[in-house]
Design a protein around this motif. Structure first.
Motif, mmCIF file in Angstrom:
data_model
loop_
_atom_site.group_PDB
_atom_site.id
_atom_site.type_symbol
_atom_site.label_atom_id
_atom_site.label_comp_id
_atom_site.label_asym_id
_atom_site.label_seq_id
_atom_site.Cartn_x
_atom_site.Cartn_y
_atom_site.Cartn_z
ATOM 1 N N GLU A 98 -5.438 20.704 2.179
ATOM 2 C CA GLU A 98 -4.528 21.111 1.113
ATOM 3 C C GLU A 98 -5.240 21.074 -0.245
ATOM 4 O OE1 GLU A 98 -0.091 19.943 -0.590
ATOM 5 O OE2 GLU A 98 -1.389 18.373 0.220
ATOM 6 N N THR A 99 -6.014 20.023 -0.482
ATOM 7 C CA THR A 99 -6.744 19.895 -1.744
ATOM 8 C C THR A 99 -7.756 21.028 -1.901
ATOM 9 O OG1 THR A 99 -6.486 17.494 -1.770
ATOM 10 C CG2 THR A 99 -8.277 18.412 -3.070
ATOM 11 N N HIS A 100 -8.473 21.331 -0.830
ATOM 12 C CA HIS A 100 -9.492 22.376 -0.893
ATOM 13 C C HIS A 100 -8.864 23.740 -1.168
ATOM 14 C CE1 HIS A 100 -13.438 24.123 -0.043
ATOM 15 N NE2 HIS A 100 -12.805 25.058 0.655
ATOM 16 N N LEU A 101 -7.784 24.059 -0.470
ATOM 17 C CA LEU A 101 -7.142 25.359 -0.653
ATOM 18 C C LEU A 101 -6.565 25.500 -2.055
ATOM 19 C CD1 LEU A 101 -5.331 25.823 2.791
ATOM 20 C CD2 LEU A 101 -7.480 26.844 2.023
ATOM 21 N N ALA A 102 -6.046 24.386 -2.604
ATOM 22 C CA ALA A 102 -5.466 24.429 -3.946
ATOM 23 C C ALA A 102 -6.522 24.734 -5.005
ATOM 24 C CB ALA A 102 -4.782 23.105 -4.259
ATOM 25 N N ARG A 103 -7.782 24.442 -4.720
ATOM 26 C CA ARG A 103 -8.853 24.659 -5.683
ATOM 27 C C ARG A 103 -9.523 26.022 -5.543
ATOM 28 N NH1 ARG A 103 -11.396 18.587 -5.016
ATOM 29 N NH2 ARG A 103 -9.873 17.528 -6.321
ATOM 30 N N MET A 104 -9.127 26.767 -4.533
ATOM 31 C CA MET A 104 -9.750 28.077 -4.355
ATOM 32 C C MET A 104 -9.248 29.036 -5.418
ATOM 33 S SD MET A 104 -10.311 28.546 -0.294
ATOM 34 C CE MET A 104 -11.593 29.737 -0.649
ATOM 35 N N SER A 105 -10.096 29.967 -5.810
ATOM 36 C CA SER A 105 -9.805 30.829 -6.954
ATOM 37 C C SER A 105 -8.808 31.942 -6.641
ATOM 38 C CB SER A 105 -11.112 31.444 -7.485
ATOM 39 O OG SER A 105 -11.755 32.198 -6.468
ATOM 40 N N HIS A 106 -8.611 32.269 -5.366
ATOM 41 C CA HIS A 106 -7.687 33.346 -5.041
ATOM 42 C C HIS A 106 -6.581 32.850 -4.110
ATOM 43 C CE1 HIS A 106 -11.215 33.567 -2.282
ATOM 44 N NE2 HIS A 106 -10.266 33.603 -1.371
ATOM 45 N N ASN A 107 -5.521 33.624 -4.030
ATOM 46 C CA ASN A 107 -4.368 33.267 -3.207
ATOM 47 C C ASN A 107 -4.770 33.235 -1.733
ATOM 48 O OD1 ASN A 107 -1.841 33.187 -1.829
ATOM 49 N ND2 ASN A 107 -0.863 33.945 -3.693
ATOM 50 N N THR A 108 -4.400 32.153 -1.045
ATOM 51 C CA THR A 108 -4.807 32.019 0.352
ATOM 52 C C THR A 108 -3.944 32.843 1.296
ATOM 53 O OG1 THR A 108 -3.463 30.008 0.469
ATOM 54 C CG2 THR A 108 -5.807 29.745 0.038
ATOM 55 N N CYS A 109 -2.694 33.094 0.935
ATOM 56 C CA CYS A 109 -1.806 33.947 1.736
ATOM 57 C C CYS A 109 -1.746 33.494 3.194
ATOM 58 C CB CYS A 109 -2.229 35.407 1.658
ATOM 59 S SG CYS A 109 -2.167 36.095 -0.015
ATOM 60 N N LEU A 110 -1.288 32.272 3.389
ATOM 61 C CA LEU A 110 -1.152 31.704 4.725
ATOM 62 C C LEU A 110 0.322 31.533 5.068
ATOM 63 C CD1 LEU A 110 -3.870 28.918 4.365
ATOM 64 C CD2 LEU A 110 -4.117 31.071 5.621
ATOM 65 N N LEU A 151 -9.836 35.934 6.701
ATOM 66 C CA LEU A 151 -9.513 35.419 5.372
ATOM 67 C C LEU A 151 -10.412 36.111 4.340
ATOM 68 C CD1 LEU A 151 -9.332 31.613 6.231
ATOM 69 C CD2 LEU A 151 -7.396 33.160 5.890
ATOM 70 N N PRO A 152 -9.864 36.388 3.145
ATOM 71 C CA PRO A 152 -8.481 36.131 2.743
ATOM 72 C C PRO A 152 -7.528 37.162 3.343
ATOM 73 C CG PRO A 152 -9.662 37.214 0.970
ATOM 74 C CD PRO A 152 -10.673 36.939 2.044
ATOM 75 N N ALA A 153 -6.273 36.735 3.520
ATOM 76 C CA ALA A 153 -5.240 37.647 4.004
ATOM 77 C C ALA A 153 -4.529 38.244 2.781
ATOM 78 C CB ALA A 153 -4.270 36.894 4.905
ATOM 79 N N SER A 154 -3.387 38.869 2.996
ATOM 80 C CA SER A 154 -2.637 39.486 1.903
ATOM 81 C C SER A 154 -1.187 39.025 1.951
ATOM 82 C CB SER A 154 -2.694 41.010 2.006
ATOM 83 O OG SER A 154 -2.011 41.449 3.175
ATOM 84 N N ARG A 155 -0.484 39.212 0.842
ATOM 85 C CA ARG A 155 0.933 38.864 0.823
ATOM 86 C C ARG A 155 1.711 39.709 1.830
ATOM 87 N NH1 ARG A 155 -0.118 38.302 -4.810
ATOM 88 N NH2 ARG A 155 0.366 36.191 -5.556
ATOM 89 N N GLN A 156 1.297 40.934 2.012
ATOM 90 C CA GLN A 156 1.993 41.810 2.961
ATOM 91 C C GLN A 156 1.742 41.389 4.412
ATOM 92 O OE1 GLN A 156 -0.083 42.921 0.499
ATOM 93 N NE2 GLN A 156 1.615 43.380 -0.929
ATOM 94 N N ALA A 157 0.572 40.827 4.676
ATOM 95 C CA ALA A 157 0.217 40.397 6.035
ATOM 96 C C ALA A 157 -0.475 39.038 5.963
ATOM 97 C CB ALA A 157 -0.671 41.435 6.704
ATOM 98 N N PRO A 158 0.297 37.962 5.694
ATOM 99 C CA PRO A 158 -0.303 36.622 5.582
ATOM 100 C C PRO A 158 -0.897 36.169 6.919
ATOM 101 C CG PRO A 158 2.084 36.469 5.634
ATOM 102 C CD PRO A 158 1.762 37.927 5.524
#
Length: 305
Positions: A213-225, A189-196
């Protein structure tokens, strides 16, 4: 209305057959059928659809079955407790908890507190979701409920107003993944949109799922999961992670051995960790001597930092 009539109805709902249910209840079929009819007259509705084979419950019957199960279970528990009191036995306190806490945290905590002989796990709770613990406390099915609880502000559809709690420990969900033959992480992590990142997730109706879910929503970058499966149980998710099917967040206590021997490794740094409290709940209106004494002892202790 008698308790045995409710037990009759439960037997009929299980067997879907009057003769078999009557045999289970050790009465003749005419007597059994008469009791079911009396139940329907008492409730003022039809509970059994007698036109289907096997028999089926009406919608009213489904609702009544839930009531029967709650009442008969409450009577059984009370009967057991009264027998213990009559026999002069000191009552043990039943504590409901998810399997991961029963296996890891609870034995260590009981030992450190000297509570081993005073508390016993309520094993029926291992398959419950969050709301089930508070429903069980409300109906007196268990004395205490030990739960993971988000430290971050989180929208939880749980009614805990009738309960009080003590914080007895802390935990954190950490992102973990299986390793390659060279010991490198299969997923990072973090992953990418091309390879979630392939993610073995918790359902949102559980406390772990809601906290994550709450923690991931507050992260500053896209989690790409990319969700590959959902499972309520950390132990089941751990097995799938070990098999290399994806990464997930697991309670740190449950993966310490695997992190030490290298079969699992972190998939991300501490930014991805989800802090949790371990809360012990009781119902404010339910009392008995052993529970009140233990709660008083806990209340005199400083909460873990």
């Amino acid at each position: 209305m008698e308790i045995r009539w409710l037990e009759d109805f439960i037997a009929l709902a299980r067997t879907r057959h009057f003769s078999r249910a009557a045999d289970e209840q050790h009465v003749t079929q005419p007597t059994f059928s008469r009791r079911i009819k009396l139940l329907e007259e008492e409730m003022g509705v039809t509970l059994i659809n007698r036109q289907t084979l096997p028999l089926s419950l009406t919608s009213e019957g489904d609702e009544f079955l839930a009531l029967c199960e709650t009442i008969t279970e409450g009577v059984r528990l009370t009967r057991d407790r009264m027998r213990d009191i009559s026999a002069g036995h000191k009552r043990r306190i039943s504590v409901a908890a998810p399997q991961s806490l029963l296996a890891r945290f609870l034995p260590e905590w009981l030992g450190s507190m000297g509570f081993e002989g005073r508390m016993q796990p309520y094993l029926r709770a291992t398959g419950w979701v969050a709301a089930d613990y508070f429903k069980a406390l409300n109906r007196g099915e268990c004395d205490l409920a030990l739960c993971y609880w988000p430290l971050e502000r989180c929208d939880l559809e749980l009614d805990t107003s009738a309960c009080s709690y003590r914080t007895v420990g802390h935990e954190r969900l950490i992102p973990v993944t299986a390793t390659t033959a060279q010991g490198a992480p299969l997923t990072t992590l973090p992953a990418s949109r091309q390879a979630p990142a392939p993610w073995l997730a918790y359902p949102k109706l559980g406390l772990l799922g809601a906290a994550l879910e709450t923690h991931l929503a507050r992260m500053s970058h896209n989690t790409c999961l990319s969700v590959k499966s959902e499972n309520l149980y950390a132990a089941s998710i751990k097995e799938l992670v070990l098999l290399g099917y994806g990464m997930s967040w697991l309670p740190e206590r449950t993966v310490r051995t695997e992190l030490e021997n290298g079969t699992l490794t972190r998939a991300g740094d501490s930014r991805w960790d989800v802090p949790l409290a371990l809360r012990l709940y009781r119902h404010q209106q339910h009392h008995h001597a052993e529970l009140d004494a233990l709660w008083s002892e806990l209340s005199s202790l400083r909460s873990p930092a």
